[in-house]
Design a protein around this motif. Structure first.
Motif, mmCIF file in Angstrom:
data_model
loop_
_atom_site.group_PDB
_atom_site.id
_atom_site.type_symbol
_atom_site.label_atom_id
_atom_site.label_comp_id
_atom_site.label_asym_id
_atom_site.label_seq_id
_atom_site.Cartn_x
_atom_site.Cartn_y
_atom_site.Cartn_z
ATOM 1 N N SER A 63 0.832 -1.201 0.000
ATOM 2 C CA SER A 63 0.000 0.000 0.000
ATOM 3 C C SER A 63 0.871 1.258 0.000
ATOM 4 N N LEU A 64 1.911 1.261 0.825
ATOM 5 C CA LEU A 64 2.832 2.405 0.862
ATOM 6 C C LEU A 64 3.560 2.577 -0.474
ATOM 7 N N VAL A 65 3.934 1.461 -1.094
ATOM 8 C CA VAL A 65 4.594 1.520 -2.401
ATOM 9 C C VAL A 65 3.643 2.136 -3.427
ATOM 10 N N ASP A 66 2.374 1.720 -3.397
ATOM 11 C CA ASP A 66 1.379 2.283 -4.322
ATOM 12 C C ASP A 66 1.227 3.787 -4.103
ATOM 13 N N LYS A 67 1.109 4.196 -2.842
ATOM 14 C CA LYS A 67 0.956 5.619 -2.528
ATOM 15 C C LYS A 67 2.186 6.405 -2.966
ATOM 16 N N THR A 68 3.363 5.861 -2.691
ATOM 17 C CA THR A 68 4.612 6.526 -3.056
ATOM 18 C C THR A 68 4.734 6.645 -4.572
#
Length: 116
Positions: free
Chosen positions: A26-31
């Protein structure tokens, strides 16, 4: 019972690890989305800078043309003013001479009248 406890502990660790992987994804997607937004904003900023540069050049060109036209208008005004002054001086001197001549004619006319 030890096997059951170990299996339960393993399941708990597995669940937490699985949740951590999901959070990381999820953090990778947001980043990634934020990075793409930054790339888009940089491209937009570059376009705005190019447009601003183009408009600044156009404004500078127009300002130079305006200044040149003002200088030409002033030169034309000065030239016309000088011509009008010259015409006025010629008209004044011609008018003055004619007036004096007219006066002389009037005097001669009186003289002739007196002789006649």
């Amino acid at each position: 019972e030890a096997k059951l406890a170990a299996k339960t502990a393993t399941n708990i660790v597995h669940d937490k690890l699985h949740q951590a992987v999901k959070n990381t994804a999820s953090l990778v997607d947001k980043t990634t989305a934020q990075h793409q937004e930054i790339v888009n904003l940089r491209a937009e900023l570059k376009q705005m800078q190019l447009l601003h540069q183009s408009q600044t050049q156009k404004a500078s060109t127009l300002e130079a043309a305006n200044t040149k036209m003002q200088e030409e208008a002033e030169a034309l005004r000065d030239s016309l003013t000088a011509q009008l002054v010259q015409m006025g001086m010629k008209a004044h001197s011609a008018g003055g001479g004619g007036s004096t001549g007219g006066g002389g004619g009037a005097e001669r006319g009186s003289g002739v009248g007196g002789v006649g």
